[in-house]
Design an enzyme around this catalytic site. Structure first.
Site, short mmCIF file in Angstrom:
data_model
loop_
_atom_site.label_atom_id
_atom_site.label_comp_id
_atom_site.label_asym_id
_atom_site.label_seq_id
_atom_site.Cartn_x
_atom_site.Cartn_y
_atom_site.Cartn_z
N HIS A 198 -28.03 -19.67 -32.16
CA HIS A 198 -27.76 -20.35 -30.89
C HIS A 198 -27.28 -19.30 -29.88
O HIS A 198 -26.44 -18.46 -30.22
CB HIS A 198 -26.69 -21.43 -31.08
CG HIS A 198 -26.51 -22.26 -29.86
ND1 HIS A 198 -27.36 -23.29 -29.53
CD2 HIS A 198 -25.62 -22.15 -28.84
CE1 HIS A 198 -26.98 -23.81 -28.37
NE2 HIS A 198 -25.94 -23.13 -27.93
N ASP A 236 -26.04 -28.12 -33.91
CA ASP A 236 -25.26 -26.90 -33.66
C ASP A 236 -23.90 -26.93 -34.38
O ASP A 236 -22.97 -26.25 -33.95
CB ASP A 236 -25.03 -26.66 -32.16
CG ASP A 236 -26.34 -26.40 -31.42
OD1 ASP A 236 -27.28 -25.88 -32.05
OD2 ASP A 236 -26.41 -26.73 -30.23
C1 GRF Z 1 -33.23 -17.48 -28.27
O1 GRF Z 1 -32.37 -17.18 -27.21
C2 GRF Z 1 -32.49 -18.17 -29.37
O2 GRF Z 1 -31.16 -17.76 -29.48
C3 GRF Z 1 -32.55 -19.61 -28.94
O3 GRF Z 1 -33.82 -19.76 -28.35
C4 GRF Z 1 -34.27 -18.50 -27.85
C5 GRF Z 1 -35.61 -18.25 -28.45
O4 GRF Z 1 -36.22 -17.08 -27.92
N1 GRF Z 1 -32.28 -20.50 -30.04
P1 GRF Z 1 -37.55 -16.53 -28.59
O5 GRF Z 1 -38.54 -17.66 -28.65
O6 GRF Z 1 -37.19 -16.02 -29.95
O7 GRF Z 1 -38.03 -15.42 -27.70
#
Ligand code: GRF
Length: 202
Positions: free
Chosen positions: A117, A158
């Site tokens: 998260h 979460d």
């Molecule tokens: C990341 O910031 C992750 O922490 C959140 O969603 C985003 C996904 O980014 N859960 P990506 O698709 O991995 O580029």
């Protein structure tokens, strides 16, 4: 890398861009420049719920099988169990995955499923807190730091036990996009290795 029967098979679930999925695949492939000899896992499968998501091509280019699922399929215990059995999945990593995980799957992977998260939970978590919304809320609240939280997945959104956190400062002039860039840098630097350490404890 271990190649015997003790190597753990990871499934990564992702809905969008997939930068984390790609980093995780590269890390466990040993082609991220941080390779060592002790990696006991590989990404065996990527599951995605959006047919147009960039993560699909990212994974396929790296030779990882992808299964695109509808919401209905994802919530079908028999279909998903068959898929996870096919790839002998030992552990699941949610990396930007936006569907709620059904109870049969959290039960099957109790203690073996984690999520990342993009804030310091419990702050800025829960319903509606994903992607840019999180970073906008962090800036609006005048926070002086934010970060990433890796936690076990439970039936509370979460809400599972925290296994790793990393922080970064938020400056008064930072925009949500600035904060997002800092958080992505933390994810790149820490998430794959945090998964590796966690898998080593399973
Ligand atoms: C990341 O910031 C992750 O922490 C959140 O969603 C985003 C996904 O980014 N859960 P990506 O698709 O991995 O580029």
């Amino acid at each position: 890398m271990k190649t015997d029967g003790t190597q753990k098979q990871i499934a990564v679930f992702a809905s969008g861009n997939g930068s984390n999925a790609e980093n995780i695949i590269r890390y466990f492939n040993g082609d991220d420049g941080r390779s060592d000899t002790g990696r006991g896992a590989r990404v065996a499968l990527v599951v995605c719920n959006r047919p147009e998501a960039p993560v699909i091509d990212r994974a396929r280019r790296l030779g990882v099988p992808v299964r695109v699922v509808t919401r209905a399929l994802f919530n079908d215990p028999a279909a998903m169990s068959a898929m996870l059995d096919e790839f002998a999945v030992d552990a699941v990593v949610l990396a930007g995955f936006l569907l709620m995980v059904p109870a049969f799957m959290t039960a099957r992977y109790a203690g073996r499923m984690i999520n990342i998260h993009p804030s310091l939970l419990p702050k800025f978590g829960g319903k509606g807190m994903y992607g840019r919304h999180v970073h906008e809320a962090v800036v609006a609240a005048g926070e002086t730091e934010t970060g990433i939280t890796v936690h076990l997945v439970s039936d509370t959104c979460d809400g599972g036990d925290i296994i790793f956190r990393a922080t970064t400062p938020v400056n008064p002039a930072d925009t949500p996009a600035d904060v997002e860039a800092k958080v992505h840098a933390l994810e790149r630097a820490h998430f794959p290795a945090a998964i590796d350490r966690w898998l080593g404890r399973l």
